[in-house]
Motif scaffolding. Structure first.
Motif, PDB file in Angstrom:
ATOM      1  N   SER A 199     -45.656 -28.845 -13.988  1.00  0.00           N
ATOM      2  CA  SER A 199     -44.939 -28.035 -14.715  1.00  0.00           C
ATOM      3  C   SER A 199     -45.486 -27.305 -16.004  1.00  0.00           C
ATOM      4  O   SER A 199     -45.138 -26.410 -16.273  1.00  0.00           O
TER       5      SER A 199
ATOM      6  N   LEU B 144     -38.067 -22.546 -12.889  1.00  0.00           N
ATOM      7  CA  LEU B 144     -38.749 -23.263 -12.014  1.00  0.00           C
ATOM      8  C   LEU B 144     -39.895 -24.540 -12.372  1.00  0.00           C
ATOM      9  O   LEU B 144     -39.585 -25.666 -12.458  1.00  0.00           O
TER      10      LEU B 144
ATOM     11  N   VAL C  70     -37.352 -27.263 -13.557  1.00  0.00           N
ATOM     12  CA  VAL C  70     -36.703 -28.045 -12.501  1.00  0.00           C
ATOM     13  C   VAL C  70     -37.985 -28.987 -12.178  1.00  0.00           C
ATOM     14  O   VAL C  70     -37.512 -30.212 -12.076  1.00  0.00           O
TER      15      VAL C  70
ATOM     16  N   THR D 121     -30.743 -27.078 -15.716  1.00  0.00           N
ATOM     17  CA  THR D 121     -32.213 -27.209 -14.892  1.00  0.00           C
ATOM     18  C   THR D 121     -32.399 -28.824 -14.718  1.00  0.00           C
ATOM     19  O   THR D 121     -33.372 -29.218 -14.063  1.00  0.00           O
TER      20      THR D 121
END
Length: 109
Positions: A38, A56, A59, A4
């Motif tokens: 995030s 996600l 990332v 990631t």
């Protein structure tokens, strides 16, 4: 999940170009906003979370970190004279590592 961080590796070469064109504080703010986003993506995390749900946010976090690391270093060492640059960079990196170690040590509390 170690891959990631690949988006961070892809974005890092673009950061110096952004730093030349934009204010360093603006680049840092974008990175902090991405990092905060995030964190908010994990707001409803539970014990049932697995790697798929963390992909996600990780990332987005890795891209945010790319926007934070280089500008913060430039901001911290920007006003240092050339002969003092090596020492200042060493102290900055030591404090960054020390902060990470202390943060990791107290996080279970």
């Amino acid at each position: 999940m170690a891959w990631t961080g690949l988006p961070q590796l892809a974005v890092m070469p673009l950061i110096p170009a952004l730093m030349k064109r934009l204010d360093l504080r603006l680049v840092t703010i974008v990175g902090l906003l991405l990092f905060a986003t995030s964190c908010f993506m994990n707001l409803w995390m539970s014990a049932n979370y697995a790697g798929d749900q963390l992909f996600l946010p990780n990332v987005v976090r890795s891209i945010g970190q790319a926007f934070i690391i280089a500008p913060m270093t430039a901001i911290a060492t920007g006003g240092i004279d050339r002969e003092d640059a090596a020492g200042a960079s060493s102290i900055f990196n030591m404090m960054r590592n020390l902060g990470g170690a202390v943060g990791t040590a107290i996080s279970p509390l």
